[in-house]
Enzyme design. Structure first.
Site, short mmCIF file in Angstrom:
data_model
loop_
_atom_site.label_atom_id
_atom_site.label_comp_id
_atom_site.label_asym_id
_atom_site.label_seq_id
_atom_site.Cartn_x
_atom_site.Cartn_y
_atom_site.Cartn_z
N SER A 157 32.66 -5.42 -35.35
CA SER A 157 31.37 -5.43 -34.62
C SER A 157 31.88 -5.88 -33.31
CB SER A 157 30.23 -6.46 -35.26
OG SER A 157 29.25 -6.87 -34.34
N TYR B 133 28.49 -15.13 -37.59
CA TYR B 133 28.82 -13.60 -37.63
C TYR B 133 29.92 -13.19 -36.87
CZ TYR B 133 28.20 -8.59 -37.86
OH TYR B 133 28.27 -7.42 -37.75
#
Length: 247
Positions: free
Chosen positions: A142, A156
């Site tokens: 990501s 995250y």
């Protein structure tokens, strides 16, 4: 269809929806036999398997929870048993848990790392035992590993940053064996759980150089390139596909 991956055997974790499903379909259109895992919705998984078989390739849908290491290993072994080996591993399965630090539970922390980090290591360790020279490992990371532009995304982001160190280290381990490993790091991508409209989406669009969400097909295209022979000299890389979000 170019069939650039003809006779290649692939496993995609979390391949029944969103980015994962697009990757499954793209690898199949390039000629690869594709196995993929899913955690729920067996009917949808069957539909995807049947759809890619129309391209003249083999398909295998495997129910497996990436939070359980033994199920991850079993998925690799089932792929090898079905196809006779494995050439491409795409670690796509992931979980997004957002909360401010005061509200983030230890259970959610452990689950995030079990799926986003441990499962990647476990699947990679299991797959490389069967990979020959020319093997490809591609993780879906990501852009949050590089830039977090909103509150609540710390854990995250940390889990995706961990993949960067893992890839850079494993590139050294696997390079002498002719196996490459890389991260693809998407920014805002339009999926059913991340719609390109709404207040949150409009906030993100203002931070992009290209003021739109990306598509799952664009991410799948980058994965297919890394899986092919033209990407043989790319390893240990963290490759952005984020519309300039991190620029």
């Amino acid at each position: 269809m170019n069939y650039t991956l003809k006779n290649k055997r692939a496993l995609v974790t979390g391949g029944s929806r969103g980015i994962g499903a697009a990757i499954v379909k793209r690898l199949a259109t390039e000629g690869a036999d594709v196995a993929f895992t899913y955690i729920s919705s067996p009917d949808r998984a069957k539909e995807i398997a049947e759809a890619i078989q129309a391209f003249g390739v083999q398909a295998l849908d495997i129910q497996a929870n990436s939070a359980e290491a033994n199920e991850v290993v079993a998925a690799v072994e089932q792929t090898v048993e079905k196809f006779g080996g494995i050439d491409i591993l795409v670690n796509n399965a992931g979980v997004v848990q957002m909360a401010p630090i005061d509200d983030f539970t230890l259970a959610d922390f452990d689950r995030t790392f079990a799926i986003n980090v441990r499962a990647v290591f476990v699947a990679t360790q299991a797959a490389v035992k069967h990979m020959q020279e020319g093997g490809r490992i591609i993780n879906i990371g990501s852009t949050s590993a590089e830039r977090v532009s909103f509150a609540g995304g710390s854990v995250y982001a940390m889990s995706k940053s961990a993949l960067q160190g893992l890839v850079q280290g494993l590139a050294r381990d696997l390079g002498p064996r002719g196996i490459t490993i890389n991260n693809v790091q998407p920014g805002p991508i339009a999926t059913d759980i991340n719609p390109p409209e709404g207040e949150f989406a409009e906030m993100l669009k203002k931070q992009l150089a290209l003021p739109r969400y990306g598509t799952v097909e664009e991410v799948a295209g980058m994965v297919a390139y890394l899986a092919g022979s033209e990407a043989a000299y790319i390893t240990g890389a963290n490759l952005m596909i984020d519309g300039g979000f991190s620029a």
